[in-house]
Design a protein around this motif. Structure first.
Motif, PDB file in Angstrom:
ATOM      1  N   MET A   1       8.216  -4.921   5.753  1.00 21.75           N
ATOM      2  CA  MET A   1       9.152  -3.911   5.288  1.00 21.75           C
ATOM      3  C   MET A   1       8.775  -2.567   5.911  1.00 21.75           C
ATOM      4  N   ILE A   2       9.691  -1.973   6.648  1.00 22.54           N
ATOM      5  CA  ILE A   2       9.449  -0.706   7.330  1.00 22.54           C
ATOM      6  C   ILE A   2      10.271   0.382   6.657  1.00 22.54           C
ATOM      7  N   VAL A   3       9.585   1.456   6.245  1.00 20.39           N
ATOM      8  CA  VAL A   3      10.253   2.560   5.573  1.00 20.39           C
ATOM      9  C   VAL A   3       9.936   3.847   6.333  1.00 20.39           C
ATOM     10  N   PRO A   4      10.882   4.388   7.109  1.00 15.85           N
ATOM     11  CA  PRO A   4      10.650   5.686   7.751  1.00 15.85           C
ATOM     12  C   PRO A   4      10.690   6.790   6.709  1.00 15.85           C
ATOM     13  N   ILE A  12       9.238   8.621  -2.995  1.00 14.42           N
ATOM     14  CA  ILE A  12       8.696   7.529  -2.189  1.00 14.42           C
ATOM     15  C   ILE A  12       7.810   6.583  -2.986  1.00 14.42           C
ATOM     16  N   ALA A  13       7.065   7.086  -3.963  1.00 19.70           N
ATOM     17  CA  ALA A  13       6.218   6.194  -4.763  1.00 19.70           C
ATOM     18  C   ALA A  13       7.064   5.178  -5.510  1.00 19.70           C
ATOM     19  N   ASP A  14       8.171   5.620  -6.108  1.00 19.09           N
ATOM     20  CA  ASP A  14       9.056   4.697  -6.820  1.00 19.09           C
ATOM     21  C   ASP A  14       9.664   3.682  -5.864  1.00 19.09           C
ATOM     22  N   VAL A  15      10.045   4.138  -4.667  1.00 18.60           N
ATOM     23  CA  VAL A  15      10.627   3.229  -3.677  1.00 18.60           C
ATOM     24  C   VAL A  15       9.613   2.161  -3.279  1.00 18.60           C
ATOM     25  N   VAL A  16       8.382   2.578  -2.998  1.00 17.48           N
ATOM     26  CA  VAL A  16       7.347   1.623  -2.596  1.00 17.48           C
ATOM     27  C   VAL A  16       7.024   0.656  -3.725  1.00 17.48           C
ATOM     28  N   ARG A  17       6.868   1.175  -4.933  1.00 13.43           N
ATOM     29  CA  ARG A  17       6.564   0.288  -6.062  1.00 13.43           C
ATOM     30  C   ARG A  17       7.680  -0.729  -6.270  1.00 13.43           C
ATOM     31  N   GLY A  18       8.927  -0.304  -6.111  1.00  7.37           N
ATOM     32  CA  GLY A  18      10.036  -1.239  -6.234  1.00  7.37           C
ATOM     33  C   GLY A  18       9.979  -2.326  -5.175  1.00  7.37           C
ATOM     34  N   LEU A  19       9.681  -1.940  -3.950  1.00  8.44           N
ATOM     35  CA  LEU A  19       9.583  -2.920  -2.864  1.00  8.44           C
ATOM     36  C   LEU A  19       8.419  -3.876  -3.078  1.00  8.44           C
ATOM     37  N   ARG A  20       7.316  -3.355  -3.595  1.00  5.80           N
ATOM     38  CA  ARG A  20       6.119  -4.180  -3.752  1.00  5.80           C
ATOM     39  C   ARG A  20       6.279  -5.246  -4.837  1.00  5.80           C
ATOM     40  N   THR A  21       7.293  -5.145  -5.676  1.00  9.07           N
ATOM     41  CA  THR A  21       7.550  -6.208  -6.645  1.00  9.07           C
ATOM     42  C   THR A  21       8.054  -7.470  -5.961  1.00  9.07           C
ATOM     43  N   THR A  22       8.578  -7.314  -4.740  1.00  8.29           N
ATOM     44  CA  THR A  22       9.179  -8.442  -4.027  1.00  8.29           C
ATOM     45  C   THR A  22       8.528  -8.696  -2.671  1.00  8.29           C
ATOM     46  N   PHE A  23       8.110  -7.625  -1.996  1.00  5.41           N
ATOM     47  CA  PHE A  23       7.564  -7.743  -0.640  1.00  5.41           C
ATOM     48  C   PHE A  23       6.077  -7.399  -0.639  1.00  5.41           C
ATOM     49  N   ASP A  24       5.289  -8.271  -0.050  1.00  3.42           N
ATOM     50  CA  ASP A  24       3.838  -8.067  -0.030  1.00  3.42           C
ATOM     51  C   ASP A  24       3.419  -6.949   0.918  1.00  3.42           C
ATOM     52  N   HIS A  25       4.162  -6.795   2.005  1.00  2.45           N
ATOM     53  CA  HIS A  25       3.744  -5.865   3.047  1.00  2.45           C
ATOM     54  C   HIS A  25       4.798  -4.778   3.245  1.00  2.45           C
ATOM     55  N   VAL A  26       4.425  -3.558   2.937  1.00  9.24           N
ATOM     56  CA  VAL A  26       5.298  -2.396   3.105  1.00  9.24           C
ATOM     57  C   VAL A  26       4.560  -1.376   3.959  1.00  9.24           C
ATOM     58  N   VAL A  27       5.164  -0.948   5.059  1.00  5.69           N
ATOM     59  CA  VAL A  27       4.564   0.107   5.876  1.00  5.69           C
ATOM     60  C   VAL A  27       5.503   1.307   5.869  1.00  5.69           C
ATOM     61  N   CYS A  28       4.971   2.448   5.505  1.00  5.40           N
ATOM     62  CA  CYS A  28       5.715   3.701   5.560  1.00  5.40           C
ATOM     63  C   CYS A  28       5.275   4.460   6.810  1.00  5.40           C
ATOM     64  N   VAL A  29       6.223   4.828   7.634  1.00  3.85           N
ATOM     65  CA  VAL A  29       5.921   5.626   8.818  1.00  3.85           C
ATOM     66  C   VAL A  29       6.241   7.069   8.477  1.00  3.85           C
ATOM     67  N   ASP A  30       5.191   7.851   8.256  1.00  6.14           N
ATOM     68  CA  ASP A  30       5.350   9.249   7.868  1.00  6.14           C
ATOM     69  C   ASP A  30       5.593  10.078   9.125  1.00  6.14           C
ATOM     70  N   TYR A  76       9.345 -11.757   9.662  1.00  6.41           N
ATOM     71  CA  TYR A  76      10.580 -11.016   9.468  1.00  6.41           C
ATOM     72  C   TYR A  76      10.279  -9.523   9.387  1.00  6.41           C
ATOM     73  N   VAL A  77      11.235  -8.736   9.830  1.00  9.97           N
ATOM     74  CA  VAL A  77      11.130  -7.279   9.780  1.00  9.97           C
ATOM     75  C   VAL A  77      12.364  -6.747   9.072  1.00  9.97           C
ATOM     76  N   VAL A  78      12.145  -5.876   8.095  1.00 16.41           N
ATOM     77  CA  VAL A  78      13.246  -5.258   7.341  1.00 16.41           C
ATOM     78  C   VAL A  78      13.093  -3.751   7.428  1.00 16.41           C
ATOM     79  N   THR A  79      14.184  -3.044   7.675  1.00 13.75           N
ATOM     80  CA  THR A  79      14.166  -1.579   7.611  1.00 13.75           C
ATOM     81  C   THR A  79      14.864  -1.143   6.328  1.00 13.75           C
TER      82      THR A  79
END
Length: 216
Positions: A1-4, A12-30, A76-79
């Motif tokens: 999961m890619i989050v620019p 962003i914390a809420d967004v990441v926590r929401g994603l982490r309930t379903t996706f193991d790997h989340v990368v934020c590109v700051d 798989y890659v998700v944006t």
């Protein structure tokens, strides 16, 4: 999961926590945020890659893809946008279709069902962008500028993004079409909030995106 990410400390914390309930790997590109977005993302469980200078969303996605593909086992890659306007359930449904082998890439569309509520002017501007993209890319879409996408690692590896800012969306569409990948659109809901509108989901921003696509 890619989050620019650029200056998204409020959400962003809420967004990441929401994603982490379903996706193991989340990368934020700051993308050189001027606030503490990166720290919030890390505390919420995301890996964070930092740009030393602001380059734009297209560049952030390119960096995220490079990071994801450097890790063995990425299939798989998700944006996914950082401002909270996308639904995790939609992203999960898109990945499920990839896992089933139905297609190689899925492009989110807010126009395939009635969940997304759009002002008439914004809808008209977005439709103009769709018409322009369909003519120039040769790929027929209902929504040409949606940040929620899912693709196999092979599709992601085939992309060469040169547009650092918003015109990268058309580049992705064109290259998926040129690559003869199996692709489809997937219905997604865009959640327009006061925050997301302030961050760039206004009608004027849509006009700016259309202008950038034409003169890129």
């Amino acid at each position: 999961m890619i989050v620019p990410v650029f200056d998204e400390a409020q959400v962003i914390a809420d967004v990441v926590r929401g994603l982490r309930t379903t996706f193991d790997h989340v990368v934020c590109v700051d993308d050189a945020s001027q606030d503490d977005s990166a720290a919030h993302a890390e505390r919420a469980g995301a890996a964070v890659v930092r740009h030393p200078v602001n380059l734009g969303q297209g560049a952030a996605i390119a960096t995220g893809i490079e990071f994801a593909l450097a890790h063995p086992g990425t299939r798989y890659v998700v944006t996914f946008d950082a401002d909270g306007q996308h639904r995790v359930a939609d992203a999960a449904a898109m990945v499920a279709r990839l896992q089933a082998g139905e297609v190689d890439a899925l492009l989110g569309s807010r126009f395939l069902d009635g969940r997304t509520r759009l002002p008439a002017v914004k809808r008209a501007v977005l439709r103009a962008g769709v018409a322009y993209s369909n003519v120039t890319s040769g790929v027929r879409l209902t929504d040409a500028h949606n940040g929620l996408r899912a693709m196999t690692a092979e599709v992601a590896a085939s992309l060469t993004l040169t547009q650092n800012r918003m015109a990268h969306a058309s580049e992705i569409v064109e290259q998926i079409g040129d690559g003869r990948w199996r692709w489809a659109e997937h219905p997604v809901e865009i959640l327009y909030t006061g925050y997301s509108k302030a961050k760039g989901q206004s009608v004027w921003n849509s006009v700016n995106i259309l202008t950038e696509l034409i003169f890129r």
